[in-house]
Design an enzyme around this catalytic site. Structure first.
Site, mmCIF file in Angstrom:
data_model
loop_
_atom_site.group_PDB
_atom_site.id
_atom_site.type_symbol
_atom_site.label_atom_id
_atom_site.label_comp_id
_atom_site.label_asym_id
_atom_site.label_seq_id
_atom_site.Cartn_x
_atom_site.Cartn_y
_atom_site.Cartn_z
ATOM 1 N N GLU A 140 0.832 -1.212 0.000
ATOM 2 C CA GLU A 140 0.000 0.000 0.000
ATOM 3 C C GLU A 140 0.868 1.265 0.000
ATOM 4 O OE1 GLU A 140 -3.790 0.355 0.295
ATOM 5 O OE2 GLU A 140 -2.882 2.141 -0.550
ATOM 6 N N GLY A 198 12.328 15.006 2.600
ATOM 7 C CA GLY A 198 12.186 13.538 2.537
ATOM 8 C C GLY A 198 11.147 13.087 1.532
ATOM 9 N N LYS A 216 3.968 3.853 -10.115
ATOM 10 C CA LYS A 216 2.725 3.862 -9.323
ATOM 11 C C LYS A 216 1.523 3.565 -10.212
ATOM 12 C CE LYS A 216 4.683 6.974 -5.906
ATOM 13 N NZ LYS A 216 5.043 8.356 -5.611
HETATM 14 P P1 NAP Z 1 16.187 6.518 2.174
HETATM 15 O O1 NAP Z 1 15.887 7.661 3.081
HETATM 16 O O2 NAP Z 1 17.213 6.675 1.125
HETATM 17 O O3 NAP Z 1 16.535 5.267 3.115
HETATM 18 C C1 NAP Z 1 17.012 4.054 2.604
HETATM 19 C C2 NAP Z 1 17.458 3.184 3.789
HETATM 20 O O4 NAP Z 1 17.798 1.905 3.282
HETATM 21 C C3 NAP Z 1 18.680 3.716 4.513
HETATM 22 O O5 NAP Z 1 18.550 3.418 5.886
HETATM 23 C C4 NAP Z 1 19.816 2.903 3.915
HETATM 24 O O6 NAP Z 1 20.879 2.694 4.822
HETATM 25 C C5 NAP Z 1 19.119 1.568 3.673
HETATM 26 N N1 NAP Z 1 19.766 0.809 2.619
HETATM 27 C C6 NAP Z 1 19.830 1.102 1.301
HETATM 28 N N2 NAP Z 1 20.509 0.144 0.621
HETATM 29 C C7 NAP Z 1 20.877 -0.764 1.559
HETATM 30 C C8 NAP Z 1 21.605 -1.984 1.503
HETATM 31 N N3 NAP Z 1 22.091 -2.436 0.347
HETATM 32 N N4 NAP Z 1 21.784 -2.677 2.644
HETATM 33 C C9 NAP Z 1 21.295 -2.218 3.820
HETATM 34 N N5 NAP Z 1 20.596 -1.065 3.949
HETATM 35 C C10 NAP Z 1 20.389 -0.358 2.829
HETATM 36 O O7 NAP Z 1 14.852 6.064 1.414
HETATM 37 P P2 NAP Z 1 13.329 6.341 1.823
HETATM 38 O O8 NAP Z 1 12.909 7.698 1.367
HETATM 39 O O9 NAP Z 1 13.111 5.932 3.230
HETATM 40 O O10 NAP Z 1 12.591 5.320 0.830
HETATM 41 C C11 NAP Z 1 12.628 3.933 1.062
HETATM 42 C C12 NAP Z 1 11.660 3.249 0.103
HETATM 43 O O11 NAP Z 1 10.348 3.765 0.303
HETATM 44 C C13 NAP Z 1 11.953 3.480 -1.383
HETATM 45 O O12 NAP Z 1 11.589 2.331 -2.104
HETATM 46 C C14 NAP Z 1 11.022 4.626 -1.758
HETATM 47 O O13 NAP Z 1 10.693 4.629 -3.117
HETATM 48 C C15 NAP Z 1 9.819 4.282 -0.910
HETATM 49 N N6 NAP Z 1 8.950 5.397 -0.575
HETATM 50 C C16 NAP Z 1 9.460 6.546 -0.094
HETATM 51 C C17 NAP Z 1 8.597 7.572 0.254
HETATM 52 C C18 NAP Z 1 9.120 8.881 0.779
HETATM 53 O O14 NAP Z 1 8.305 9.801 0.918
HETATM 54 N N7 NAP Z 1 10.394 8.999 1.097
HETATM 55 C C19 NAP Z 1 7.216 7.408 0.117
HETATM 56 C C20 NAP Z 1 6.724 6.205 -0.396
HETATM 57 C C21 NAP Z 1 7.595 5.202 -0.728
HETATM 58 P P3 NAP Z 1 22.125 3.712 4.907
HETATM 59 O O15 NAP Z 1 21.533 5.051 5.321
HETATM 60 O O16 NAP Z 1 22.975 3.123 5.936
HETATM 61 O O17 NAP Z 1 22.718 3.781 3.535
HETATM 62 N N1 HSE Z 2 9.402 10.293 -4.227
HETATM 63 C C1 HSE Z 2 8.029 9.942 -4.051
HETATM 64 C C2 HSE Z 2 7.156 11.147 -4.269
HETATM 65 C C3 HSE Z 2 7.804 9.397 -2.672
HETATM 66 O O1 HSE Z 2 7.692 12.266 -4.287
HETATM 67 O O2 HSE Z 2 5.949 10.998 -4.466
HETATM 68 C C4 HSE Z 2 6.408 8.879 -2.446
HETATM 69 O O3 HSE Z 2 6.185 7.727 -3.200
#
Ligand code: NAP
Ligand code: HSE
Length: 430
Positions: A140, A198, A216
Site C-alpha cells: 500500500e 524527505g 505507481k
Molecule cells: P532513504 O531515506 O534513502 O533510506 C534508505 C534506507 O535503506 C537507509 O537506511 C539505507 O541505509 C538503507 N539501505 C539502502 N541500501 C541498503 C543496503 N544495500 N543494505 C542495507 N541497507 C540499505 O529512502 P526512503 O525515502 O526511506 O525510501 C525507502 C523506500 O520507500 C523506497 O523504495 C522509496 O521509493 C519508498 N517510498 C518513499 C517515500 C518517501 O516519501 N520517502 C514514500 C513512499 C515510498 P544507509 O543510510 O545506511 O545507507
Molecule cells: N518520491 C516519491 C514522491 C515518494 O515524491 O511521491 C512517495 O512515493
C-alpha cells in the site's frame, strides 16, 4: 435449549518483524512501532513487534535514533533468520531489494514494501512467488504515500467495473510545480527543498522525469484492470509542435505556468490509465487542468487519485502523498493486515501472473491543447487556433487551442512558430 457458541478465540500470536532500511520511511516506521506498541495489536488477530533493522551505515542509524541492539548491516541474514516472520523492505532501488523480497516470499515469509520500482518492474514474478508459497506481499505504501488507494481498489471497489484511474501520484513534482506556480521559485531550489523534506527518491531523477509516477500507475493498473503493464511502454514525454518533449516535468517553465494561470489553468503531472476497447491506455504527462478544480487545488506534497467505475461513478481520494509519517501509516496498516491474516494486497482479485503487457498510446481523440509561444508570426491563424483563447505577454503568448486532434494541434502550432522553434503542447483536462 441451544447455547450460544463461544466467541472465536483471539489469536494471541505476535509476529516478529525485521525491517530492511531505516531512512526517511524506515525511521518513521520504527518510531511508531517502538513508541506505540499497543497500536500494533489488532483486536481480532495477533500483533507485530519490531525485532531487527538492517542498514548500511550502523553509526548513522544510531545517530538517527534507531536503538543499537536492533541494528545489523546484514539484511540477507535477517531475511533468512527462522525467527523472522515478516520483512519490511524500505531500502529502495532495484537490487538487492528485489532479491531480498523474493527470498522472503520463497521462504513463506510475509513482506511489506514501499518499493514501487521493484513492484512495478518485477510484479509478475513476485506475484508468482507469493502465490506459490502463500506468503503475503503487501505494498500500500508504494502508491500515493498515506492514501489508502490500493486497499480501496482491491477491497471496497472489487465488485466494480473500473474504467479509468488517474491522479497526481508524485509528491515531489507536485511540490515543485506548486512552488514554481505560486511563488515563482526556481526549479532547482524547490527540488532541493523536496529532498530535504524527505519527499524525493534517493536519486530524484525518477521523480522529475516521471518514472516514479509510471511505477505507481503500473501498480494502480494491476489492481484496477487485473494485469501488469510494462513500465517502459507508458509514455512520459509530452508532445511538442515538432516532436516529443523532455520527460516528466523537466521541460515545464515559469513562463508556461504563468501563461497557463492567465487562461485559468495550471500544470500538473497527471498519471492516467484508461481501459478502452480491450487495451489499457496509459501515460504520465504534464497536463493543463483548470486551476479551479480538484486537481488544480491539489497543492504541495498532496496527492489526488480519481477512480471512474461502474456502478460507483467517480471517487476522489486526496491526502499526503510522500514523507516518512504519511508513508509509515500505510506500512503500519499493512502490518496489521498481515497480523489479521488478510493476505496480499491483491487478495480476492483474479491472478495476474502472465507477462507484463504493453500500454497503448492515449493521444487519439480530440481535446484542447495549451502552449506558451515565445513569439507569434503575424498573419492569419490556422483553423485549429482561429477561435483559440490567447493572452499576450511581453515575451510571448499563452494559447489554448480549440478542441482538435493532436495531429491538428501540431500542424497548427508548427505553422505559427518561427523556424527552428518548438513548444510543448500540454493536453488540457477540461
Ligand atoms: P532513504 O531515506 O534513502 O533510506 C534508505 C534506507 O535503506 C537507509 O537506511 C539505507 O541505509 C538503507 N539501505 C539502502 N541500501 C541498503 C543496503 N544495500 N543494505 C542495507 N541497507 C540499505 O529512502 P526512503 O525515502 O526511506 O525510501 C525507502 C523506500 O520507500 C523506497 O523504495 C522509496 O521509493 C519508498 N517510498 C518513499 C517515500 C518517501 O516519501 N520517502 C514514500 C513512499 C515510498 P544507509 O543510510 O545506511 O545507507
Ligand atoms: N518520491 C516519491 C514522491 C515518494 O515524491 O511521491 C512517495 O512515493
Amino acid at each position: 435449549m441451544t447455547r450460544p457458541s463461544p466467541a472465536p478465540s483471539v489469536r494471541a500470536e505476535t509476529l516478529s518483524v525485521a525491517m530492511l532500511g531505516a531512512g526517511t520511511v524506515g525511521r518513521a516506521v520504527a518510531e511508531w512501532m517502538l513508541g506505540q506498541p499497543d497500536r500494533l495489536v489488532s483486536a481480532d488477530g495477533g500483533g507485530v513487534t519490531l525485532v531487527a533493522v538492517a542498514v548500511r551505515d550502523l553509526e548513522r542509524a544510531r545517530e538517527a535514533g534507531i536503538r543499537g541492539d536492533l541494528l545489523t548491516d546484514a539484511p540477507a541474514h535477517l531475511v533468512a533468520d527462522p525467527g523472522t516472520d515478516v520483512v519490511i523492505e524500505v531500502m529502495g532501488g532495484d537490487e538487492p531489494a528485489r532479491t531480498l523480497i523474493m527470498a522472503a516470499l520463497r521462504a513463506g515469509k510475509a513482506v511489506v514494501t514501499a518499493n514501487k520500482h521493484v513492484i512495478a518492474h518485477h510484479g509478475p514474478d513476485l506475484e508468482v512467488a507469493a502465490r506459490l508459497t502463500g506468503a503475503a506481499l503487501r505494498f500500500e505504501a508504494a502508491v500515493a504515500g498515506g492514501i489508502p488507494v490500493l486497499g480501496t481498489l482491491a477491497g471496497d471497489l472489487a465488485a466494480n467495473d473500473i474504467q479509468r484511474v488517474r491522479g497526481i501520484v508524485n509528491g515531489t513534482t507536485n511540490y515543485i510545480l506548486t512552488a514554481m506556480a505560486e511563488d515563482g521559485r526556481p526549479y532547482d531550489e524547490v527540488l532541493e527543498d523536496a529532498q530535504e523534506l524527505g519527499y524525493a527518491e534517493a536519486d530524484p531523477t525518477g521523480d522529475v522525469e516521471g518514472d516514479d509516477a509510471v511505477n505507481k500507475l503500473v501498480i494502480l493498473a494491476r489492481l484496477a484492470f487485473g494485469l501488469w503493464l510494462a513500465p517502459a511502454t507508458v509514455g512520459r514525454r509530452p508532445p511538442t509542435a515538432r516532436g516529443d518533449g523532455t520527460p516528466g516535468i523537466t521541460g515545464v517553465t515559469d513562463q508556461e505556468l504563468e501563461g497557463a494561470a492567465a487562461l485559468g489553468l495550471t500544470i500538473k503531472l497527471l498519471a492516467t490509465a484508461t481501459r478502452r476497447d480491450g487495451v489499457i491506455e496509459a501515460s504520465v504527462i504534464p497536463t493543463a487542468v483548470p486551476a479551479d478544480s480538484p486537481f488544480g487545488w491539489t497543492d504541495g506534497v498532496t496527492n489526488r487519485i480519481e477512480i471512474d467505475a461502474e456502478p460507483l461513478g467517480t471517487l476522489g481520494l486526496s491526502g499526503p502523498g510522500a514523507g516518512g509519517p504519511a508513508t509509515s501509516s500505510a506500512i503500519l496498516g499493512d502490518l496489521l493486515a498481515i497480523a489479521r491474516g488478510f493476505g496480499s494486497t491483491w487478495a480476492g482479485l483474479p491472478e495476474a501472473t502472465g507477462p507484463a503487457v504493453a500500454a497503448a498510446d492515449p493521444f487519439d481523440g480530440r481535446r484542447h491543447w495549451f502552449a506558451f509561444l515565445p513569439a507569434v508570426r503575424p498573419g492569419p491563424l490556422p483553423d485549429a487556433l482561429d477561435e483559440a483563447a490567447a493572452v499576450g505577454f511581453e515575451d510571448g503568448t499563452a494559447i489554448r487551442s480549440e478542441v482538435v486532434t493532436l495531429a491538428e494541434a501540431k500542424a497548427a502550432f508548427a505553422a505559427i512558430l518561427p523556424d527552428g522553434v518548438d513548444v510543448t503542447l500540454y493536453p488540457v483536462d477540461d
